[in-house]
Design an enzyme around this catalytic site. Structure first.
Site, PDB file in Angstrom:
ATOM      1  N   LYS A 166     -77.648  13.178 -91.841  1.00  0.00           N
ATOM      2  CA  LYS A 166     -77.902  14.327 -91.162  1.00  0.00           C
ATOM      3  C   LYS A 166     -77.104  14.620 -89.904  1.00  0.00           C
ATOM      4  O   LYS A 166     -76.681  13.646 -89.370  1.00  0.00           O
ATOM      5  CB  LYS A 166     -79.410  14.445 -90.762  1.00  0.00           C
ATOM      6  CG  LYS A 166     -79.918  15.566 -90.391  1.00  0.00           C
ATOM      7  CD  LYS A 166     -80.458  16.620 -91.734  1.00  0.00           C
ATOM      8  CE  LYS A 166     -81.859  17.019 -91.606  1.00  0.00           C
ATOM      9  NZ  LYS A 166     -82.040  17.308 -93.001  1.00  0.00           N
TER      10      LYS A 166
HETATM   11  N1  GLU Z   1     -81.395  20.361 -95.080  1.00  0.00           N
HETATM   12  C1  GLU Z   1     -82.212  20.166 -96.414  1.00  0.00           C
HETATM   13  C2  GLU Z   1     -83.194  19.083 -96.464  1.00  0.00           C
HETATM   14  O1  GLU Z   1     -83.682  18.608 -95.365  1.00  0.00           O
HETATM   15  C3  GLU Z   1     -81.180  19.777 -97.842  1.00  0.00           C
HETATM   16  C4  GLU Z   1     -80.277  18.957 -97.806  1.00  0.00           C
HETATM   17  C5  GLU Z   1     -79.116  19.061 -98.713  1.00  0.00           C
HETATM   18  O2  GLU Z   1     -79.278  19.782 -99.553  1.00  0.00           O
HETATM   19  O3  GLU Z   1     -78.262  18.219 -98.691  1.00  0.00           O
HETATM   20  O4  GLU Z   1     -83.620  18.599 -97.454  1.00  0.00           O
END
Ligand code: GLU
Length: 431
Positions: free
Chosen positions: A122
């Site tokens: 993240k």
């Molecule tokens: N931001 C989204 C989540 O928290 C998607 C992450 C992604 O698709 O890599 O799941």
């Protein structure tokens, strides 16, 4: 410039201040709890308690008025034992190193509970996107992409949208990366517009998975969707898509909210006549005949409450007022560890984020497959395969909940951790 560090004492979560527990503190408490239930090597747990790396960059932006402003950016890479790092990028004033680590841990579990071959990451920039013009956002994004270019890639770390970012952000990152690599590389990010390799159905996917899981859990507790009342906190991509699908499938959606408050109708709202954040930002209450406050939405006596905005909204401060029988987490980390234990003691079932909103990363995986194969799937195929994957994950979690008599969160963690621990066991530790 990218500076790297493995975790040190500074990212060790302190004891939680329940109402203001950090994502990292919550993630570590959840890991410790799940690890205490199953027979898992404590060395692997220790390893999973820390990110593999946290990259920090400083991103210069030339503002429209010609002045230069510096922004802090992060990418936390937690674990890649099952595949490339995967997870969103958020643009938000509260982004921090700690928050990125906590959220990256949740991505590792989320990919494992869905059994998709990715690890967890993240990142983000400490910025309020509302303060930037579109041109400034584009320049900041392209420069950030360049600063993290060496640590992302279709086989290493694949960013996606999160709070404050979207398909256009991903398009700029894909372009900046492709230009620098001298080849069009759609698989470096997911959540792109379909015309440049994005997947149909990706935008709707997190909300769709929330709706699918809500349908299954309501049925499981003998309360079919057609008889259920629902309140959805947050009317962005996740909340609006979940609310509208649940509405389409027969549920009575009595309240939806944004930062200004909630639209409320005990007979059921027409969720399509209320604009989502993307359609018209922060306009939910202006389209409502009756409104209630943001606090009051948590206190509604509904069958299902879906927190689908920011993290840390159900805390020790308001948990006693929660009247819903069931909570399905659309946001990442909406319930603090302390509040979760209190809900569990009261018999309120909480379906965790790592299962409920995992449709996003699952369709990201479909997108990555489409990019690598240079072959687009139809929306029908995406939705069908998403349904299949969600039901498989739901079944795996349900089995753990039934056989071990644990909460839904612990059940999901047990499924995820067992897979991750097995992978670590087989691969072993590089001496
Ligand atoms: N931001 C989204 C989540 O928290 C998607 C992450 C992604 O698709 O890599 O799941």
């Amino acid at each position: 410039m990218v500076s790297e560090s493995t975790s040190t004492a500074e990212d060790t979560a302190s004891e939680p201040n329940p109402a203001h527990e950090s994502a990292l503190a919550t993630a570590r408490h959840q890991l410790a709890e799940a690890a205490s239930i199953i027979d898992i090597d404590p060395n692997i747990v220790e390893r999973l308690n820390h990110p593999a790396a946290v990259h920090e960059v400083t991103v210069p932006l030339k503002r429209d008025d010609g002045t230069v402003q510096m922004y802090q950016g992060f990418r936390a890479q937690h674990d890649s034992v099952r595949g490339p790092y995967k997870g969103g990028l958020r643009y938000h004033p509260d982004v921090s190193r700690e928050e990125c680590i906590g959220l990256s841990m949740w991505m590792t579990w989320k990919c494992a509970v869905m059994d998709i071959p990715f690890g967890g990451a993240k990142g983000g920039i400490v910025v309020d996107p509302k303060d930037l013009s579109d041109a400034e956002t584009e320049r900041l994004t392209r420069r950030f992409a360049n600063e993290i270019r060496n640590i992302i890639g279709p086989m290493t770390d694949i960013p996606a949208p999160d709070m404050g970012t979207g398909a256009q952000t991903m398009a700029w990152i894909m372009d900046a990366y492709s230009v620098q690599e001298s080849q069009t590389t759609p698989g470096v990010v997911t959540g792109k517009p379909p015309v440049i390799g994005g997947s149909k159905g990706r935008e709707e996917a997190p909300g769709r998975s929330v709706a699918i899981v809500s349908r299954e859990v309501l049925e499981y507790y003998d309360n079919p969707l057609e008889d259920a009342t629902v309140a959805v906190q947050g009317f962005g991509s996740v909340g609006a898509n979940a609310a509208r699908l649940l509405d389409d499938w027969g549920a009575t959606v009595v309240a939806v909210s944004d930062v200004n408050g909630a639209a409320y109708d005990p007979e059921g709202l027409d969720t399509r006549s209320i604009p989502s954040h993307d359609e018209e930002p922060e306009a939910v209450t202006t389209y409502a005949d009756e409104t209630i406050s943001n606090e009051a939405i948590f206190e509604l006596d509904v069958d299902l409450l879906v927190p689908a905005a920011v993290g840390n909204v159900i805390t020790e401060d308001n948990v006693d007022d929660v009247q819903a029988d069931l909570i399905v987490e659309g946001a990442n980390g909406p319930t603090t560890f302390t509040a979760d234990s209190i809900l569990d003691d009261r018999g309120v079932r909480v379906i965790p984020d790592i299962l409920a909103n995992a449709g996003g990363v699952t369709v990201s995986y479909f997108e990555w497959l489409q990019d690598i194969n240079r072959r687009a799937w139809s929306r029908e195929r995406v939705n069908e395969e998403l349904e299949t994957e969600m039901l498989a994950a739901w079944e795996a979690v349900r089995r753990e909940v039934e056989t071990r008599d644990v909460s839904w969160r612990d059940g999901a963690y047990i499924v995820a951790l067992s897979r991750i621990a097995d992978a670590h066991e087989y691969r072993g530790l590089w001496p």
